[in-house]
Design a protein around this motif. Structure first.
Motif, short mmCIF file in Angstrom:
data_model
loop_
_atom_site.label_atom_id
_atom_site.label_comp_id
_atom_site.label_asym_id
_atom_site.label_seq_id
_atom_site.Cartn_x
_atom_site.Cartn_y
_atom_site.Cartn_z
N ALA A 7 -34.12 60.10 -113.09
CA ALA A 7 -34.60 61.31 -113.77
C ALA A 7 -36.00 61.69 -113.29
CB ALA A 7 -34.59 61.11 -115.28
N PHE A 8 -36.89 60.70 -113.15
CA PHE A 8 -38.24 60.96 -112.69
C PHE A 8 -38.19 61.51 -111.26
CE2 PHE A 8 -42.15 59.65 -110.51
CZ PHE A 8 -43.10 60.21 -111.35
N LEU A 9 -37.44 60.86 -110.40
CA LEU A 9 -37.34 61.29 -109.00
C LEU A 9 -36.70 62.67 -108.89
CD1 LEU A 9 -38.35 60.06 -106.44
CD2 LEU A 9 -36.13 59.01 -106.10
N ASP A 10 -35.71 62.95 -109.72
CA ASP A 10 -35.09 64.28 -109.73
C ASP A 10 -36.12 65.35 -110.10
OD1 ASP A 10 -32.62 63.34 -108.95
OD2 ASP A 10 -31.74 63.44 -110.97
N ARG A 11 -36.98 65.03 -111.06
CA ARG A 11 -38.02 65.97 -111.48
C ARG A 11 -39.00 66.22 -110.33
NH1 ARG A 11 -40.17 63.74 -116.34
NH2 ARG A 11 -38.32 64.59 -117.30
N VAL A 12 -39.41 65.16 -109.65
CA VAL A 12 -40.31 65.30 -108.50
C VAL A 12 -39.62 66.13 -107.41
CG1 VAL A 12 -41.51 64.08 -106.62
CG2 VAL A 12 -41.61 63.19 -108.97
N ARG A 13 -38.36 65.81 -107.15
CA ARG A 13 -37.62 66.52 -106.09
C ARG A 13 -37.49 68.01 -106.42
NH1 ARG A 13 -31.58 65.22 -103.64
NH2 ARG A 13 -31.63 66.92 -102.15
N TYR A 18 -37.90 69.45 -102.51
CA TYR A 18 -37.56 68.60 -101.37
C TYR A 18 -36.07 68.70 -101.07
CZ TYR A 18 -42.10 66.62 -102.48
OH TYR A 18 -43.43 66.46 -102.74
N ASP A 19 -35.75 68.60 -99.79
CA ASP A 19 -34.35 68.65 -99.37
C ASP A 19 -33.62 67.35 -99.68
OD1 ASP A 19 -34.54 71.26 -98.39
OD2 ASP A 19 -35.23 70.56 -96.43
N THR A 20 -34.36 66.23 -99.64
CA THR A 20 -33.71 64.94 -99.84
C THR A 20 -34.44 64.11 -100.90
OG1 THR A 20 -35.05 63.76 -98.20
CG2 THR A 20 -33.06 64.88 -97.39
N GLN A 21 -33.72 63.16 -101.44
CA GLN A 21 -34.29 62.22 -102.41
C GLN A 21 -35.38 61.37 -101.72
OE1 GLN A 21 -33.18 62.89 -105.28
NE2 GLN A 21 -33.02 61.13 -106.60
N GLN A 22 -35.19 61.09 -100.43
CA GLN A 22 -36.15 60.28 -99.68
C GLN A 22 -37.51 60.96 -99.59
OE1 GLN A 22 -32.96 60.84 -98.67
NE2 GLN A 22 -32.19 58.78 -99.05
N GLU A 23 -37.53 62.28 -99.43
CA GLU A 23 -38.79 63.02 -99.37
C GLU A 23 -39.52 62.92 -100.72
OE1 GLU A 23 -38.64 66.90 -96.77
OE2 GLU A 23 -36.73 66.66 -97.86
N ALA A 24 -38.77 63.06 -101.79
CA ALA A 24 -39.36 62.95 -103.13
C ALA A 24 -39.88 61.53 -103.36
CB ALA A 24 -38.33 63.33 -104.20
N GLU A 25 -39.12 60.55 -102.92
CA GLU A 25 -39.51 59.15 -103.06
C GLU A 25 -40.81 58.87 -102.31
OE1 GLU A 25 -39.09 54.93 -103.79
OE2 GLU A 25 -37.83 56.52 -104.59
N ARG A 26 -40.90 59.35 -101.08
CA ARG A 26 -42.10 59.15 -100.26
C ARG A 26 -43.32 59.78 -100.94
NH1 ARG A 26 -41.69 62.51 -95.28
NH2 ARG A 26 -42.33 64.03 -96.82
N ALA A 27 -43.19 61.00 -101.41
CA ALA A 27 -44.30 61.69 -102.08
C ALA A 27 -44.72 60.92 -103.33
CB ALA A 27 -43.91 63.12 -102.43
N ALA A 28 -43.75 60.49 -104.13
CA ALA A 28 -44.06 59.78 -105.37
C ALA A 28 -44.81 58.49 -105.07
CB ALA A 28 -42.78 59.48 -106.15
N ARG A 29 -44.36 57.73 -104.10
CA ARG A 29 -45.01 56.45 -103.77
C ARG A 29 -46.44 56.64 -103.26
NH1 ARG A 29 -42.25 51.81 -103.66
NH2 ARG A 29 -40.04 51.90 -104.10
N VAL A 30 -46.65 57.58 -102.36
CA VAL A 30 -47.98 57.80 -101.79
C VAL A 30 -48.94 58.30 -102.87
CG1 VAL A 30 -49.31 59.27 -100.21
CG2 VAL A 30 -47.20 58.17 -99.41
N VAL A 31 -48.53 59.31 -103.61
CA VAL A 31 -49.42 59.90 -104.61
C VAL A 31 -49.73 58.90 -105.72
CG1 VAL A 31 -49.61 61.72 -106.36
CG2 VAL A 31 -48.74 62.27 -104.08
N LEU A 32 -48.74 58.15 -106.19
CA LEU A 32 -48.99 57.18 -107.25
C LEU A 32 -49.86 56.02 -106.78
CD1 LEU A 32 -45.55 57.21 -109.05
CD2 LEU A 32 -47.74 58.03 -109.95
N SER A 100 -45.00 65.76 -112.82
CA SER A 100 -43.95 64.88 -113.33
C SER A 100 -44.56 63.71 -114.10
CB SER A 100 -43.08 64.36 -112.18
OG SER A 100 -42.46 65.44 -111.51
N VAL A 101 -45.68 63.19 -113.60
CA VAL A 101 -46.40 62.12 -114.28
C VAL A 101 -46.92 62.62 -115.63
CG1 VAL A 101 -48.52 60.73 -114.21
CG2 VAL A 101 -47.00 60.80 -112.23
N ALA A 102 -47.45 63.84 -115.65
CA ALA A 102 -47.97 64.42 -116.90
C ALA A 102 -46.87 64.56 -117.94
CB ALA A 102 -48.63 65.77 -116.63
#
Length: 132
Positions: A7-13, A18-32, A100-102
């Motif tokens: 659900a969190f990753l879907d919100r970020v995506r 983002y076109d892919t879940q991987q792009e959302a995952e990468r952004a979430a990991r770097v920013v966090l 998404s974090v907020a």
């Protein structure tokens, strides 16, 4: 993947378009990871407790910022960590993750987190209002 993480990753995506879940995952990991290096104490621990475990561990990684980055420098640091990113795309990444974090943190905790950060982060979190 746990439902909470999904659900969190879907919100970020969705917010990052983002076109892919991987792009959302990468952004979430770097920013966090970068955000975690700027937070301390109770707010850092409480924020981690409200995130899916995978992202809580990224937020709690032992990185510690030598000095607080301005919002603009935070965006530039994000761009440096994401292959092919520009300052503009990194600002989009940061906004997608921070908003998404907020949502996960709630208004009160988000305000307390913003108090630990230099001026200007409120816009990145999607909370363009005074935090004092």
């Amino acid at each position: 993947m746990t439902l909470l993480r999904e659900a969190f990753l879907d919100r970020v995506r969705e917010r990052g378009e983002y076109d892919t879940q991987q792009e959302a995952e990468r952004a979430a990991r770097v920013v966090l990871a970068l955000l975690g290096a700027h937070l301390v104490g109770e707010e850092r621990a409480e924020l981690a407790a409200r995130l899916p475990e995978t992202y809580a561990l990224v937020l709690l990684s032992p990185l510690q910022a030598a000095e607080p980055l301005s919002a603009e420098r935070f965006v530039r640091a994000t761009a440096a960590w994401i292959e092919g990113a520009t300052d503009e795309t990194a600002k989009w990444d940061v906004g997608a993750v921070f908003s998404s974090v907020a949502d996960a943190a709630g208004e009160s905790l988000t305000r307390r987190v913003l108090l630990q950060l230099p001026v200007g982060y409120d816009l990145l979190f999607g909370h363009p209002e005074p935090t004092v």
